[in-house]
Design an enzyme around this catalytic site. Structure first.
Site, PDB file in Angstrom:
ATOM      1  N   GLU A 158       1.118  -1.117  -0.017  1.00  0.00           N
ATOM      2  CA  GLU A 158      -0.022  -0.052   0.254  1.00  0.00           C
ATOM      3  C   GLU A 158       0.807   1.367  -0.206  1.00  0.00           C
ATOM      4  O   GLU A 158       0.214   2.632  -0.888  1.00  0.00           O
ATOM      5  CB  GLU A 158      -1.205  -0.203   1.211  1.00  0.00           C
ATOM      6  CG  GLU A 158      -2.217  -1.149   1.196  1.00  0.00           C
ATOM      7  CD  GLU A 158      -2.592  -0.935  -0.269  1.00  0.00           C
ATOM      8  OE1 GLU A 158      -2.807  -0.210  -0.345  1.00  0.00           O
ATOM      9  OE2 GLU A 158      -2.886  -2.367  -0.421  1.00  0.00           O
ATOM     10  N   HIS A 177       1.925   1.997  -4.018  1.00  0.00           N
ATOM     11  CA  HIS A 177       0.897   2.721  -3.850  1.00  0.00           C
ATOM     12  C   HIS A 177       0.734   3.766  -3.764  1.00  0.00           C
ATOM     13  O   HIS A 177       0.761   5.139  -4.606  1.00  0.00           O
ATOM     14  CB  HIS A 177      -0.020   2.184  -3.899  1.00  0.00           C
ATOM     15  CG  HIS A 177      -1.391   0.630  -4.481  1.00  0.00           C
ATOM     16  ND1 HIS A 177      -0.708   0.030  -5.903  1.00  0.00           N
ATOM     17  CD2 HIS A 177      -1.892  -0.332  -3.926  1.00  0.00           C
ATOM     18  CE1 HIS A 177      -1.414  -0.618  -6.549  1.00  0.00           C
ATOM     19  NE2 HIS A 177      -1.526  -1.556  -5.108  1.00  0.00           N
TER      20      HIS A 177
END
Length: 212
Positions: A25, A28
């Site tokens: 994450e 990202h």
């Protein structure tokens, strides 16, 4: 299923999942930020703090069902100067980070072997690294499946024309339904599992060719 494995390996699995989800994450968020989108950064997602990324239910699912999820990183495409290129790279950054982690973990396993660290000692990280590599390769392969809301689907969205993208968006809601059907009917063993196994084996062979 990861949950069915021995309790002795459970701490290794949990730690691996926390690291894998967090880095995934963060990747990202970082790539989106570099392309000009501050949304994730403003929401505290540009961090290696697992608390910001881990979804407890998603983590439990990966133990029980063999797949799971973290808290999705918010992305605002309006900040991107080249939305399609940025979109593909932001989506691919997560799975790619898991591939990098798997590569590093495999390198660690080779290093332990070359240093002659005996198994079963306090300095033996081999069992942990073995789980770490397999889980990260699993997440890499799983997230590249071309089904919503996975990264593989998001990549396809940005590679197709706007007309096709609009058509695909109508069917996004069925992504979760498809997963449930595959799991309940056992079809995942003929679809998702072979995909993950084949991709993992492919990269294991690449790692072996690099390190040996």
């Amino acid at each position: 299923m990861l949950f069915t494995q021995s309790l002795a390996s459970l701490p290794y699995i949990i730690i691996s999942i926390i690291i894998a989800f967090t880095v995934h994450e963060f990747a990202h968020a970082y790539v989106a930020y570099k392309f000009g989108d501050p949304t994730a950064q403003k929401q505290g997602r540009l961090t290696f703090n697992p608390i910001a990324h881990i979804d407890p239910i998603g983590a439990i699912f990966i133990l029980i069902a063999g797949f799971g999820w973290a808290r999705p990183v918010p992305v605002n495409r309006h900040y991107f100067k080249r939305p399609k290129l940025a979109g593909v790279l932001v989506s691919f950054a997560g799975p790619f980070s898991n591939l990098v982690l798997a590569f590093l973990g495999f390198g660690g396993m080779v290093l332990l072997q070359k240093l002659g660290v005996p198994t079963g000692t306090a300095f033996d990280l081999y069992p942990f690294l073995s789980k770490f590599v397999s889980i990260n390769l699993m997440l890499f392969a799983f997230n590249l499946l071309p089904l919503p809301p996975l990264d593989g689907y998001r990549i396809i969205e940005d590679l197709v024309t706007s007309r096709v993208r609009a058509m695909l968006s109508k069917y996004e809601v069925y992504g979760s339904i498809i997963f449930i059907i595959l799991l309940v009917t056992g079809l995942s063993s003929q679809t998702i599992s072979p995909w993950i196994s084949n991709i993992s084996a492919f990269f294991y062979n690449i790692f072996i060719s690099i390190f040996y």
